[in-house]
Design a protein around this motif. Structure first.
Motif, PDB file in Angstrom:
ATOM      1  N   MET A   1       0.832  -1.196   0.000  1.00 16.36           N
ATOM      2  CA  MET A   1       0.000   0.000   0.000  1.00 16.36           C
ATOM      3  C   MET A   1       0.867   1.247   0.000  1.00 16.36           C
ATOM      4  O   MET A   1       1.910   1.294   0.652  1.00 16.36           O
ATOM      5  CB  MET A   1      -0.900   0.021   1.242  1.00 16.36           C
ATOM      6  N   LYS A   2       0.444   2.257  -0.721  1.00 15.19           N
ATOM      7  CA  LYS A   2       1.134   3.541  -0.694  1.00 15.19           C
ATOM      8  C   LYS A   2       0.845   4.249   0.627  1.00 15.19           C
ATOM      9  O   LYS A   2      -0.177   4.022   1.259  1.00 15.19           O
ATOM     10  CB  LYS A   2       0.654   4.410  -1.851  1.00 15.19           C
ATOM     11  N   ASP A   3       1.766   5.124   1.022  1.00  7.49           N
ATOM     12  CA  ASP A   3       1.581   5.871   2.270  1.00  7.49           C
ATOM     13  C   ASP A   3       0.263   6.644   2.266  1.00  7.49           C
ATOM     14  O   ASP A   3      -0.445   6.701   3.277  1.00  7.49           O
ATOM     15  CB  ASP A   3       2.743   6.837   2.482  1.00  7.49           C
TER      16      ASP A   3
ATOM     17  N   PRO B   1       3.856 -11.331   9.354  1.00  6.99           N
ATOM     18  CA  PRO B   1       3.569 -11.892   8.018  1.00  6.99           C
ATOM     19  C   PRO B   1       3.107 -10.817   7.040  1.00  6.99           C
ATOM     20  O   PRO B   1       2.492  -9.822   7.431  1.00  6.99           O
ATOM     21  CB  PRO B   1       2.445 -12.904   8.299  1.00  6.99           C
ATOM     22  N   ASP B   2       3.363 -11.033   5.755  1.00  6.12           N
ATOM     23  CA  ASP B   2       2.986 -10.078   4.717  1.00  6.12           C
ATOM     24  C   ASP B   2       1.485  -9.842   4.680  1.00  6.12           C
ATOM     25  O   ASP B   2       1.034  -8.731   4.385  1.00  6.12           O
ATOM     26  CB  ASP B   2       3.462 -10.563   3.344  1.00  6.12           C
ATOM     27  N   GLU B   3       0.699 -10.895   4.990  1.00  6.15           N
ATOM     28  CA  GLU B   3      -0.751 -10.728   4.929  1.00  6.15           C
ATOM     29  C   GLU B   3      -1.261  -9.760   5.998  1.00  6.15           C
ATOM     30  O   GLU B   3      -2.322  -9.151   5.847  1.00  6.15           O
ATOM     31  CB  GLU B   3      -1.473 -12.069   5.066  1.00  6.15           C
ATOM     32  N   ILE B   4      -0.509  -9.599   7.078  1.00  9.25           N
ATOM     33  CA  ILE B   4      -0.863  -8.605   8.095  1.00  9.25           C
ATOM     34  C   ILE B   4      -0.324  -7.237   7.706  1.00  9.25           C
ATOM     35  O   ILE B   4      -1.027  -6.227   7.769  1.00  9.25           O
ATOM     36  CB  ILE B   4      -0.334  -9.026   9.480  1.00  9.25           C
TER      37      ILE B   4
ATOM     38  N   TYR C   1      -5.420  -3.981   9.638  1.00 15.29           N
ATOM     39  CA  TYR C   1      -4.417  -4.151  10.688  1.00 15.29           C
ATOM     40  C   TYR C   1      -3.546  -2.907  10.854  1.00 15.29           C
ATOM     41  O   TYR C   1      -2.933  -2.712  11.905  1.00 15.29           O
ATOM     42  CB  TYR C   1      -3.562  -5.389  10.418  1.00 15.29           C
ATOM     43  N   TRP C   2      -3.480  -2.073   9.815  1.00 20.68           N
ATOM     44  CA  TRP C   2      -2.846  -0.765   9.993  1.00 20.68           C
ATOM     45  C   TRP C   2      -3.683   0.064  10.952  1.00 20.68           C
ATOM     46  O   TRP C   2      -3.180   0.616  11.940  1.00 20.68           O
ATOM     47  CB  TRP C   2      -2.715  -0.033   8.647  1.00 20.68           C
ATOM     48  N   ALA C   3      -4.985   0.144  10.683  1.00 22.80           N
ATOM     49  CA  ALA C   3      -5.873   0.916  11.544  1.00 22.80           C
ATOM     50  C   ALA C   3      -5.936   0.332  12.945  1.00 22.80           C
ATOM     51  O   ALA C   3      -6.152   1.054  13.923  1.00 22.80           O
ATOM     52  CB  ALA C   3      -7.275   0.972  10.941  1.00 22.80           C
TER      53      ALA C   3
END
Length: 246
Positions: free
Chosen positions: A1-3, A187-190, A196-198
């Motif tokens: 994802m972009k910033d 993991p990459d999926e997280i 999971y960012w939020a």
């Protein structure tokens, strides 16, 4: 994802937190009430009892940085990611009428909620400003103490946040923050999941990297005051650091 995509998702997520009770920091997929969460991360009933319900409902922290900040009468405090204002209001009590608290949040709905809360309390020494933690609307060398509660992990560019905190502090000022970090790579999926960012997980750094970034910004005497294991390599930490006197 972009910033920019991360920021937009997080902003929309916390706009919902401001207007209704949603999932909170470090707790996906569960959603305790604000008061339950606040008590679980170190706030006493005495600290919470006189605060507006709106400040507690919007709480999404992972610690109680005010309790470790050793605030003094007359100090100026900057709260990065102030949300509904809970920490700002506790800080305002400690610094008194001779002191001042500035809360910064990049979610318009949170600022509106915090301003309603400050009017309810009738406090004259607290203000809230809409702004990004990576580019804060705060004067250089203007505050004695920087606090933050489970917010810096949400920022894509943490180097900028720590540099901004350092810039805002007066010489000799201190930073006391609670945040989420990791003990190993996730993991990459997280990492790639905006939810999971939020939820204050995907953006969390390895503890050693986190402390290195604080030092890189110029801070001295960087110390982990406490750490709590949330499970699955996720830690809640409280960190204190100081700007040099020069």
């Amino acid at each position: 994802m972009k910033d920019s995509e991360i920021k937009e998702f997080v902003k929309k997520f916390y706009a919902k937190v401001a207007t209704s009770r949603c999932s909170c920091c470090g707790s996906l997929p569960s959603s305790p009430s604000g008061v339950e969460l606040a008590r679980s991360v170190g706030y006493s009933n005495g600290e919470l009892k006189d605060l507006p319900a709106g400040a507690i409902e919007a709480f999404d922290g992972c610690g109680n940085p005010v309790a470790f900040s050793e605030l003094k009468e007359g100090e100026t405090v900057l709260d990065i990611g102030s949300g509904g204002g809970l920490d700002a209001f506790l800080a305002a009590k400690k610094v008194g009428t001779a002191g001042r608290v500035v809360g910064i949040d990049f979610t318009k709905e949170m600022i509106q909620k915090a301003m309603r809360n400050v009017r309810e309390l009738g406090l004259k020494n607290v203000e809230f400003r809409l702004g990004d933690a990576e580019d804060m609307p705060i004067e250089s060398s203007s505050v004695d103490v920087v606090i933050s509660n489970c917010v810096i992990n949400l920022a894509p560019d943490k180097d900028k946040v720590f540099k901004e905190a350092y810039r805002a502090l007066k010489p000799g000022g201190r930073m006391v923050i609670s945040d989420i970090v990791t003990e190993r790579e996730l993991p990459d999926e997280i990492r790639g999941d905006p939810r999971y960012w939020a939820g204050c997980v995907a953006g969390a750094l390895d503890l050693r990297d986190y402390l290195r970034k604080i030092k890189k910004a110029g801070f001295k005497h960087v110390k982990v005051l406490s750490r709590t294991n949330f499970g699955n390599a996720i830690l809640s930490i409280k960190v204190k650091a100081q700007k040099s006197e020069d």
